[in-house]
Design a protein around this motif. Sequence first.
Motif, PDB file in Angstrom:
ATOM      1  N   GLY A 175      38.255  60.718 -37.498  1.00 28.63           N
ATOM      2  CA  GLY A 175      39.565  60.098 -37.543  1.00 28.63           C
ATOM      3  C   GLY A 175      39.956  59.445 -36.235  1.00 28.63           C
ATOM      4  N   ALA A 176      41.246  59.537 -35.905  1.00 25.75           N
ATOM      5  CA  ALA A 176      41.760  58.896 -34.695  1.00 25.75           C
ATOM      6  C   ALA A 176      41.129  59.481 -33.446  1.00 25.75           C
ATOM      7  CB  ALA A 176      43.289  59.050 -34.644  1.00 25.75           C
ATOM      8  N   ASP A 177      40.877  60.796 -33.457  1.00 30.10           N
ATOM      9  CA  ASP A 177      40.261  61.447 -32.302  1.00 30.10           C
ATOM     10  C   ASP A 177      38.869  60.900 -32.056  1.00 30.10           C
ATOM     11  OD1 ASP A 177      40.083  63.238 -30.170  1.00 30.10           O
ATOM     12  OD2 ASP A 177      39.063  64.726 -31.408  1.00 30.10           O
ATOM     13  N   ARG A 178      38.150  60.634 -33.126  1.00 26.83           N
ATOM     14  CA  ARG A 178      36.806  60.081 -32.987  1.00 26.83           C
ATOM     15  C   ARG A 178      36.841  58.689 -32.349  1.00 26.83           C
ATOM     16  NH1 ARG A 178      31.956  60.005 -37.389  1.00 26.83           N
ATOM     17  NH2 ARG A 178      30.689  58.394 -36.438  1.00 26.83           N
ATOM     18  N   GLU A 179      37.807  57.874 -32.774  1.00 24.34           N
ATOM     19  CA  GLU A 179      37.914  56.525 -32.221  1.00 24.34           C
ATOM     20  C   GLU A 179      38.187  56.575 -30.727  1.00 24.34           C
ATOM     21  OE1 GLU A 179      40.593  52.476 -32.856  1.00 24.34           O
ATOM     22  OE2 GLU A 179      40.568  54.044 -34.396  1.00 24.34           O
ATOM     23  N   GLU A 180      39.101  57.482 -30.329  1.00 21.31           N
ATOM     24  CA  GLU A 180      39.431  57.620 -28.912  1.00 21.31           C
ATOM     25  C   GLU A 180      38.224  58.112 -28.119  1.00 21.31           C
ATOM     26  OE1 GLU A 180      42.336  60.242 -25.941  1.00 21.31           O
ATOM     27  OE2 GLU A 180      42.318  60.606 -28.105  1.00 21.31           O
ATOM     28  N   ARG A 181      37.541  59.118 -28.639  1.00 17.56           N
ATOM     29  CA  ARG A 181      36.399  59.688 -27.943  1.00 17.56           C
ATOM     30  C   ARG A 181      35.233  58.710 -27.895  1.00 17.56           C
ATOM     31  NH1 ARG A 181      36.482  65.367 -28.915  1.00 17.56           N
ATOM     32  NH2 ARG A 181      34.301  65.531 -28.284  1.00 17.56           N
ATOM     33  N   LEU A 182      35.033  57.955 -28.961  1.00 19.11           N
ATOM     34  CA  LEU A 182      33.945  56.983 -28.976  1.00 19.11           C
ATOM     35  C   LEU A 182      34.177  55.931 -27.898  1.00 19.11           C
ATOM     36  CD1 LEU A 182      31.348  55.862 -30.160  1.00 19.11           C
ATOM     37  CD2 LEU A 182      32.715  54.644 -31.881  1.00 19.11           C
ATOM     38  N   ALA A 183      35.424  55.523 -27.723  1.00 21.78           N
ATOM     39  CA  ALA A 183      35.742  54.553 -26.675  1.00 21.78           C
ATOM     40  C   ALA A 183      35.349  55.101 -25.312  1.00 21.78           C
ATOM     41  CB  ALA A 183      37.231  54.223 -26.708  1.00 21.78           C
ATOM     42  N   SER A 184      35.564  56.399 -25.098  1.00 22.33           N
ATOM     43  CA  SER A 184      35.195  57.035 -23.839  1.00 22.33           C
ATOM     44  C   SER A 184      33.679  57.041 -23.657  1.00 22.33           C
ATOM     45  CB  SER A 184      35.732  58.469 -23.804  1.00 22.33           C
ATOM     46  OG  SER A 184      35.281  59.150 -22.654  1.00 22.33           O
ATOM     47  N   VAL A 185      32.952  57.348 -24.723  1.00 20.59           N
ATOM     48  CA  VAL A 185      31.488  57.380 -24.675  1.00 20.59           C
ATOM     49  C   VAL A 185      30.943  55.998 -24.327  1.00 20.59           C
ATOM     50  CG1 VAL A 185      29.400  57.677 -26.058  1.00 20.59           C
ATOM     51  CG2 VAL A 185      31.265  59.324 -26.261  1.00 20.59           C
ATOM     52  N   LEU A 186      31.443  54.984 -25.020  1.00 19.53           N
ATOM     53  CA  LEU A 186      30.963  53.621 -24.777  1.00 19.53           C
ATOM     54  C   LEU A 186      31.299  53.165 -23.362  1.00 19.53           C
ATOM     55  CD1 LEU A 186      31.929  51.888 -28.155  1.00 19.53           C
ATOM     56  CD2 LEU A 186      29.727  52.846 -27.489  1.00 19.53           C
ATOM     57  N   GLU A 187      32.470  53.534 -22.878  1.00 20.35           N
ATOM     58  CA  GLU A 187      32.877  53.137 -21.533  1.00 20.35           C
ATOM     59  C   GLU A 187      31.936  53.721 -20.480  1.00 20.35           C
ATOM     60  OE1 GLU A 187      36.766  53.457 -18.564  1.00 20.35           O
ATOM     61  OE2 GLU A 187      36.394  55.024 -20.049  1.00 20.35           O
ATOM     62  N   VAL A 188      31.568  54.996 -20.638  1.00 18.78           N
ATOM     63  CA  VAL A 188      30.682  55.641 -19.667  1.00 18.78           C
ATOM     64  C   VAL A 188      29.320  54.962 -19.647  1.00 18.78           C
ATOM     65  CG1 VAL A 188      29.382  57.761 -19.204  1.00 18.78           C
ATOM     66  CG2 VAL A 188      31.836  57.870 -19.645  1.00 18.78           C
ATOM     67  N   ILE A 189      28.757  54.708 -20.808  1.00 18.19           N
ATOM     68  CA  ILE A 189      27.447  54.048 -20.872  1.00 18.19           C
ATOM     69  C   ILE A 189      27.529  52.653 -20.253  1.00 18.19           C
ATOM     70  CG2 ILE A 189      25.654  53.174 -22.416  1.00 18.19           C
ATOM     71  CD1 ILE A 189      26.367  55.420 -24.349  1.00 18.19           C
ATOM     72  N   TYR A 190      28.603  51.943 -20.545  1.00 16.30           N
ATOM     73  CA  TYR A 190      28.819  50.594 -20.015  1.00 16.30           C
ATOM     74  C   TYR A 190      28.925  50.614 -18.489  1.00 16.30           C
ATOM     75  CZ  TYR A 190      31.238  46.048 -19.491  1.00 16.30           C
ATOM     76  OH  TYR A 190      31.610  44.777 -19.128  1.00 16.30           O
TER      77      TYR A 190
END
Length: 406
Positions: A175-190
């Motif tokens: 849900g919404a928590d996944r979207e927020e956390r995924l953004a964090s994951v992508l940001e770190v890799i980036y």
Amino acid sequence: MSATQAVETVFRIESARIIAAVARIVRDVGIAEEIAQDALVAALEQWPESGVPDKPGAWLMATAKHRAIDLVRRKETYARKLAEVGRTLEDVPPPAEPAAPDDIDDDLLRLIFTACHPVLATEARIALTLRLMGGLTTQEIARAFLTSEPTVAQRIVRAKRALAKAGVPFEVPYGADREERLASVLEVIYLIFNEGYSATAGDDLVRPALCEDALRLARVLAGLMPKEPEVHGLAALLEFQASRISARTGPDGEPVLLADQNRSKWNRLLIRRGALAMRHAGSGPYSVQAAIAGCHAEAVRYEDTDWATIATLYGRLVELVPSPVVELNRAVAVSMAEGPEAALPLVDALAGEPALRAYHLLPSVRGDLLERLGRREEARAEFERAASLTHNARERDLLLGRAARA
């Protein structure tokens, strides 16, 4: 290869999977890493005498899991958890080693979401991700980011404590928590990739090892989350960008501008991988950046670059993630599509942006535009100012060279 070398090599490859599997049992990333290290020590003690097992990865996994279960048994506070998970874990045979590097189970997905949890500061997420997912040592992380080993070690220790204190669940959110956390994951890799692609400080412009770590993480994530368009967008972006790394520096490590790069050195395999990832990308920020990188990758010669499309894509990116840095990049594209006289007002409008006050690329871009307009004295001053702002020795030399030639 000696038994000791085999242990170190296998552990480097398998450590993330082992830590992830153990964390599912003990529900603590810090303890999971300690148990994985115990398995490594056991291998270093036993393999030189008994020989390297036929399936060394499975051996390490089984050893770590057994130690994790023993730990759960010994702690009375884990008694109820043992009753719930022990039946399913105690008698399970060691899993077969993956047939291919991308054949990874969901435990790894849980681990990367845990390591990149927003409860941690960005620096801590990066250090912990490189430690757990990249298999890098504290010394390697410190060297990559030009930070002292004690500082990196403290970040990692504090990150583990913060996750434990916050009771962060070892799971993939929804849900919404996944979207927020995924953004964090992508940001770190980036961020990891960007630091490798264009180092903020030090004597080297590029640190390929960091780029490789970030690219591998992006590929893993794309394999684990095939229905997430932005994951594929990030993977495509990094594939395209990584394709140009070998052409970005000259024989002595000096920067080579995009217009001067030998495009025969661009890695066509990575470009094809980027194009394949783009088929599954969406319309988010990473996907738009990937489309921009794809435009560059498609141009056989610098003169063939579709700058009008790139300028349009940057306009779209500004709408998605308003940023003066993106505006500056759009101005560069406009200068190539419509001429420097069309772009200079756009750059001048950014002069008062607080975020760009110490950003060396603002005077660098302005200097380039002024030089193309024949305003050489002004261009020289801008290049000199840009050189004074950068912390990267290679970029400084490049900018001072341009100032001298202006």
